[in-house]
Write an enzyme that holds these catalytic residues in place. Structure first.
Site, PDB file in Angstrom:
ATOM      1  N   PHE A 126       0.847  -1.186   0.000  1.00 36.34           N
ATOM      2  CA  PHE A 126       0.000   0.000   0.000  1.00 36.34           C
ATOM      3  C   PHE A 126       0.892   1.248   0.000  1.00 36.34           C
ATOM      4  O   PHE A 126       1.845   1.320   0.785  1.00 36.34           O
ATOM      5  CB  PHE A 126      -0.931  -0.010   1.212  1.00 36.34           C
ATOM      6  CG  PHE A 126      -2.007   1.032   1.123  1.00 36.34           C
ATOM      7  CD1 PHE A 126      -3.138   0.819   0.352  1.00 36.34           C
ATOM      8  CD2 PHE A 126      -1.871   2.235   1.798  1.00 36.34           C
ATOM      9  CE1 PHE A 126      -4.129   1.794   0.259  1.00 36.34           C
ATOM     10  CE2 PHE A 126      -2.864   3.212   1.712  1.00 36.34           C
ATOM     11  CZ  PHE A 126      -3.992   2.993   0.936  1.00 36.34           C
ATOM     12  N   ASP A 197       1.063  -4.705   8.926  1.00 41.64           N
ATOM     13  CA  ASP A 197      -0.070  -3.821   8.673  1.00 41.64           C
ATOM     14  C   ASP A 197      -1.315  -4.701   8.541  1.00 41.64           C
ATOM     15  O   ASP A 197      -1.412  -5.528   7.627  1.00 41.64           O
ATOM     16  CB  ASP A 197       0.176  -3.005   7.398  1.00 41.64           C
ATOM     17  CG  ASP A 197      -0.888  -1.937   7.188  1.00 41.64           C
ATOM     18  OD1 ASP A 197      -2.039  -2.137   7.645  1.00 41.64           O
ATOM     19  OD2 ASP A 197      -0.581  -0.914   6.548  1.00 41.64           O
ATOM     20  N   TYR A 222     -11.463   2.174   9.967  1.00 43.99           N
ATOM     21  CA  TYR A 222     -12.655   2.484   9.158  1.00 43.99           C
ATOM     22  C   TYR A 222     -12.988   1.422   8.118  1.00 43.99           C
ATOM     23  O   TYR A 222     -13.924   1.572   7.366  1.00 43.99           O
ATOM     24  CB  TYR A 222     -12.530   3.863   8.478  1.00 43.99           C
ATOM     25  CG  TYR A 222     -11.247   4.100   7.711  1.00 43.99           C
ATOM     26  CD1 TYR A 222     -11.065   3.590   6.433  1.00 43.99           C
ATOM     27  CD2 TYR A 222     -10.205   4.839   8.268  1.00 43.99           C
ATOM     28  CE1 TYR A 222      -9.891   3.808   5.739  1.00 43.99           C
ATOM     29  CE2 TYR A 222      -9.030   5.072   7.583  1.00 43.99           C
ATOM     30  CZ  TYR A 222      -8.876   4.553   6.314  1.00 43.99           C
ATOM     31  OH  TYR A 222      -7.706   4.761   5.642  1.00 43.99           O
ATOM     32  N   LYS A 223     -12.215   0.340   8.075  1.00 42.93           N
ATOM     33  CA  LYS A 223     -12.501  -0.717   7.102  1.00 42.93           C
ATOM     34  C   LYS A 223     -13.399  -1.759   7.779  1.00 42.93           C
ATOM     35  O   LYS A 223     -14.550  -1.473   8.056  1.00 42.93           O
ATOM     36  CB  LYS A 223     -11.188  -1.281   6.566  1.00 42.93           C
ATOM     37  CG  LYS A 223     -10.470  -0.242   5.683  1.00 42.93           C
ATOM     38  CD  LYS A 223      -9.066  -0.627   5.290  1.00 42.93           C
ATOM     39  CE  LYS A 223      -8.464   0.464   4.397  1.00 42.93           C
ATOM     40  NZ  LYS A 223      -6.995   0.445   4.374  1.00 42.93           N
ATOM     41  N   ARG A 371     -12.352  -4.242  -7.424  1.00 39.10           N
ATOM     42  CA  ARG A 371     -12.176  -4.891  -6.130  1.00 39.10           C
ATOM     43  C   ARG A 371     -13.539  -5.096  -5.476  1.00 39.10           C
ATOM     44  O   ARG A 371     -14.355  -4.176  -5.430  1.00 39.10           O
ATOM     45  CB  ARG A 371     -11.296  -3.972  -5.279  1.00 39.10           C
ATOM     46  CG  ARG A 371     -10.502  -4.643  -4.221  1.00 39.10           C
ATOM     47  CD  ARG A 371      -9.433  -3.706  -3.678  1.00 39.10           C
ATOM     48  NE  ARG A 371     -10.007  -2.482  -3.120  1.00 39.10           N
ATOM     49  CZ  ARG A 371      -9.475  -1.805  -2.092  1.00 39.10           C
ATOM     50  NH1 ARG A 371      -8.380  -2.257  -1.520  1.00 39.10           N
ATOM     51  NH2 ARG A 371     -10.021  -0.701  -1.648  1.00 39.10           N
TER      52      ARG A 371
HETATM   53  C1  LIG Z   1      -6.285   1.600   4.163  1.00 35.35           C
HETATM   54  C2  LIG Z   1      -4.838   1.369   4.395  1.00 35.35           C
HETATM   55  C3  LIG Z   1      -4.055   2.328   5.029  1.00 35.35           C
HETATM   56  C4  LIG Z   1      -4.683   3.635   5.400  1.00 35.35           C
HETATM   57  O1  LIG Z   1      -3.836   4.557   5.981  1.00 35.35           O
HETATM   58  P1  LIG Z   1      -4.470   5.943   6.469  1.00 35.35           P
HETATM   59  O2  LIG Z   1      -3.397   6.555   7.255  1.00 35.35           O
HETATM   60  O3  LIG Z   1      -5.717   5.626   7.233  1.00 35.35           O
HETATM   61  O4  LIG Z   1      -4.851   6.720   5.263  1.00 35.35           O
HETATM   62  C5  LIG Z   1      -2.723   2.025   5.274  1.00 35.35           C
HETATM   63  N1  LIG Z   1      -2.195   0.834   4.894  1.00 35.35           N
HETATM   64  C6  LIG Z   1      -2.930  -0.105   4.262  1.00 35.35           C
HETATM   65  C7  LIG Z   1      -2.326  -1.398   3.871  1.00 35.35           C
HETATM   66  C8  LIG Z   1      -4.269   0.145   3.990  1.00 35.35           C
HETATM   67  O5  LIG Z   1      -5.000  -0.764   3.347  1.00 35.35           O
END
Ligand SMILES: *Cc1c(COP(=O)(O)O)cnc(C)c1O
Length: 412
Positions: A126, A197, A222-223, A371
């Protein structure tokens, strides 16, 4: 063997998680396949937030830091989340965003491995995970280096110069799942620490951080945790590291005695030193509602239903859209996959827009991935049939070629 809608309706009737659907407020006519990006609204959140605003803030004012327990909310909520990810209650705290927590914990980890300068990750992780390490490396004048190697070469790349292995357990695009226990063991054998992560794992998989021997982890609120847009994130530090791990964003909320108001920083004992500034109370209050639903469901049931849904979705796409030009970019084996399935198609963006116009909401990840996320708490098996039927209709009619589906929005 082809799947019928009746078969899926029967699975819904037997579904032990079916009752949870009523705890979410979903718009009628929508099939929501994007809970992996922004979880749905729990019905209880609205009332809980109203109470936090009207009573705790409106009436209690500053007194609520003590009277409503605001000051301990990061730890209380962390303890609640710990049960979802195989951690002890005092190993998790809620703070900041996932991006910021990556920075804090990566910096803490490299300080614990002097003489080693490499943070190892994979290309295509990511973006924020890689960007935050690039920023850390720049800040430290190159004393830390980000190195990325393809996922099948990670084990062999764990050499004596590696301080930290930073990986996302479930890949955000392909859904491919890393073997956390095996890679953590391999990293430890090479003398490195691990930072996992869990953004696409927490609330979707039966994560076992302590079972895997993980050192550090971060994840998203938030997921799958349904904390609402921009919800605060969480972080994990294994108990055995808590005295050594010192993070660089040394704000007063991580101080041993913030209300002594002394001039020099002294980190708090335990997990609280990983706080930085004043916690976002309304955000954490909403997140607590989302998390409390998950703590009432069995994570094994969630994982089993999610794997089954992914398998069914793949079969239905092959059954109904076999001439449409989709390629599966997720692992076919459910044991190797998180809770979403991605398909590639050269017209992926427009196809997803056409699906959304029909009320089937997934998302698009450049350059060509559609997705589809499966959230067992509020999605039924028959929904999969209806979603793929819409997809088949869009492909058969060429509906996605309409001009209105070609325009790229800021968020995809
Ligand atoms: C959604 C996501 C993030 C989000 O990071 P934010 O700081 O909330 O924007 C980080 N890493 C991964 C792998 C994600 O899927």
């Amino acid at each position: 063997m082809s799947i019928s809608r009746a078969t899926l309706e029967a699975l819904d009737r037997d579904d032990r998680l079916a009752a949870f659907r009523d705890e979410f407020d979903l718009p009628p006519g929508v099939i929501y396949l994007d809970g992996n990006s922004l979880g749905a609204l729990p019905k209880a959140t609205r009332g809980r937030l109203a109470r936090a605003v009207d009573q705790e803030w409106g009436r209690g004012l500053i007194r609520s830091w003590n009277d409503a327990g605001w000051i301990d909310l990061p730890q209380r909520l962390g303890a609640q989340i710990s049960g979802l990810i195989g951690a002890q209650e005092d190993e998790v705290v809620v703070a900041d965003s996932t991006s910021v927590n990556i920075f804090k914990l990566a910096a803490a980890a490299v300080r614990m491995r002097p003489g080693r300068r490499v943070i190892l990750s994979e290309p295509g992780n990511f973006p924020t995970d890689l960007y935050m390490i690039q920023g850390l490396s720049d800040l430290l004048g190159g004393a830390v280096e980000l190195r990325t190697v393809e996922r099948d070469r990670i084990a062999e790349a764990l050499g004596p110069d590696v301080a930290l292995l930073l990986l996302t357990q479930v890949h955000y695009k392909t859904g491919a799942l890393h073997d956390m226990a095996a890679l953590t063991a391999r990293a430890h054998a090479a003398g490195a620490l691990t930072l996992w992560d869990l953004s696409h794992s927490a609330g979707a998989l039966d994560v076992d951080l302590n079972g895997a021997g993980a050192d550090f982890a971060i994840g998203c609120g938030y997921k799958y945790l349904n904390g609402g847009p921009g919800a605060p994130a969480f972080l994990f530090v294994a108990r055995r590291h808590q005295d050594q791990a010192v993070q660089p964003l040394s704000g007063w909320m991580g101080h041993a005695a913030p209300f002594d108001f002394v001039d020099s920083y002294r980190p708090a004992a335990g997990i609280r030193r990983h706080l930085c500034g004043t916690p976002s109370i309304l955000g954490m209050t909403a997140l607590a509602e989302g998390v409390s639903i998950l703590t009432r469901a069995a994570m094994q049931d969630i994982r089993a239903k999610s794997q089954r849904m992914g398998d069914i979705f793949i079969t239905l796409v092959e059954q109904m859209c076999d001439q449409a030009g989709f390629a599966l970019i997720s692992p076919r084996d459910a044991g190797q996959r998180g809770s979403h399935v991605s398909l590639s198609h050269p017209d992926g963006y427009a196809i997803m827009q056409a699906l959304i116009a029909r009320g089937v909401i997934g998302d698009f990840r450049a350059p060509d991935a559609l997705r589809f996320g499966f959230t067992p708490l509020y999605l039924g098996y028959a929904d999969l049939w209806d979603a793929v039927s819409h997809l088949a209709a869009i492909m058969a009619t060429g509906e996605y070629r309409q001009d209105r589906f070609q325009i790229r929005a800021a968020v995809t």
